[in-house]
Structure formats: C-alpha cells, structure tokens
Design an enzyme around this catalytic site. Structure first.
Site, mmCIF file in Angstrom:
data_model
loop_
_atom_site.group_PDB
_atom_site.id
_atom_site.type_symbol
_atom_site.label_atom_id
_atom_site.label_comp_id
_atom_site.label_asym_id
_atom_site.label_seq_id
_atom_site.Cartn_x
_atom_site.Cartn_y
_atom_site.Cartn_z
ATOM 1 N N VAL A 55 23.692 11.252 -37.958
ATOM 2 C CA VAL A 55 24.573 11.719 -36.887
ATOM 3 C C VAL A 55 25.757 12.479 -37.486
ATOM 4 C CG1 VAL A 55 26.168 10.983 -35.054
ATOM 5 C CG2 VAL A 55 23.863 10.003 -35.180
ATOM 6 N N ALA A 58 24.531 15.881 -38.572
ATOM 7 C CA ALA A 58 24.276 16.780 -37.442
ATOM 8 C C ALA A 58 25.564 17.187 -36.737
ATOM 9 C CB ALA A 58 23.322 16.110 -36.448
ATOM 10 N N GLU A 59 26.519 16.279 -36.655
ATOM 11 C CA GLU A 59 27.751 16.557 -35.918
ATOM 12 C C GLU A 59 28.751 17.403 -36.704
ATOM 13 O OE1 GLU A 59 28.559 16.028 -32.864
ATOM 14 O OE2 GLU A 59 27.025 14.639 -32.183
ATOM 15 N N SER A 60 28.961 17.067 -37.979
ATOM 16 C CA SER A 60 30.061 17.698 -38.717
ATOM 17 C C SER A 60 29.696 18.174 -40.116
ATOM 18 C CB SER A 60 31.218 16.709 -38.840
ATOM 19 O OG SER A 60 30.842 15.626 -39.684
ATOM 20 N N TYR A 151 19.472 19.184 -31.097
ATOM 21 C CA TYR A 151 20.358 18.222 -31.756
ATOM 22 C C TYR A 151 19.584 16.970 -32.154
ATOM 23 C CZ TYR A 151 23.795 14.465 -32.135
ATOM 24 O OH TYR A 151 24.515 13.369 -32.555
#
Length: 170
Positions: A55, A58-60, A151
């Site tokens: 996560v 994928a997010e940052s 995502y």
C-alpha cells in the site's frame, strides 16, 4: 569435454549475472524503506506487513512527504479528515501526516478497520482508494472505477513481491 565445460560455465556465469541484475532492479523498483516502522505498525493492527509495504509503495512510493492532487498526505496518503479522525482515535496528541510513524499507524489503523468491515482484502483496498461509499456501490454491482481497478492491481503486484522477497512478510 573441456569445450562443453567452458560453455556450461559461461552459461552459468551469465545466468547468475543476469539473475543478480534482475533482483537488484526489482528491489530498486520495490524499495523496503522504513522497515522497522512498517513492521511495528502492521503488528500493532494485526495486518500483513507485506500488505502495508504494498500500500505504501502504491500510494507514495515510500515518499513520506508525498501529497496527492486530491490532498492526501504522507506515506499512506490519507486525506486530512481521515488522518485526523484516525489520530484522534489513537490518542495521538501532535500527529503529523508527514511523520513516518504517525502516517503508518493511522494508515494501518484505517486499513485494519476496512479489512474488518469488509472482510475481504480486495474490497478493503477498493475502499482505501475510492472510499467506503463507492466500494458499497461496487459490491452492489456497479462498475469499479478504472483508476481504482488499476490501483488494486498495482497493490497486489507489489504484495507478491514483498511476500516473496522481504523477511517477516507473511
């Protein structure tokens, strides 16, 4: 016989070099920064640390100062309202979305709540990305947003990597 041995040796060395370059390249693409903090937050909320790493990736992309166009902040890219609610629930006095521990603890708290609420990793990831109201619509049969589908695919690809290559990841 010597010629065959030399050919086999050359092939073996070439394979070893190519495999090493592949692993180094993949590891550069999927970093493992903040390992101790991720493991601690994952354990605190009983989440697979590989899922947390995936996560965060994928997010940052492990950029603790990341800010999205929508205004999500930090490693786990929580929206300010969600971050503040999570920080308050956790009793954090001076929580900062850009602080590694705060972001990971709030993000894991929120992800754990979604996993418990939906009982399914994919649905929880849909909710983490698109919001709980949208995931309820997805589960009722509405089409999943293309960006949300991408995502979740991205998280699951990273999850496979982290489960295989990173110790302590289930």
């Amino acid at each position: 016989m010597k010629k065959a041995y030399k050919i086999i040796s050359a092939v073996a060395v070439t394979f070893a070099v190519l495999f090493t370059l592949l692993v180094v390249g993949v590891c550069a693409y999927y970093p493992n920064k903040y390992s101790q903090e991720i493991d601690e937050a994952a354990e605190l909320f009983d989440i697979d640390p590989a899922l947390v790493r995936a996560v965060v990736w994928a997010e940052s992309r492990f950029d603790r100062k990341a800010v999205s166009r929508a205004g999500a902040k930090g490693l786990m890219q929580l929206m300010p309202e969600t971050f503040d609610e999570c920080a308050e629930s956790l009793g954090m006095k001076k929580a900062d979305a850009f602080d590694v521990r705060s972001s990971l603890q709030c993000g894991c708290y929120y992800l754990s709540a979604l996993l418990n609420k939906f009982g399914d990793e994919t649905a929880a990831l849909y909710a983490y990305n698109a919001g709980e109201a949208n995931v309820r619509r997805f589960l009722a049969g509405e089409e999943v947003f293309p960006e949300t589908r991408a995502y979740v695919k991205s998280v699951k690809r990273a999850l496979k990597f982290y489960r295989f290559f990173v110790p302590n990841s289930v």
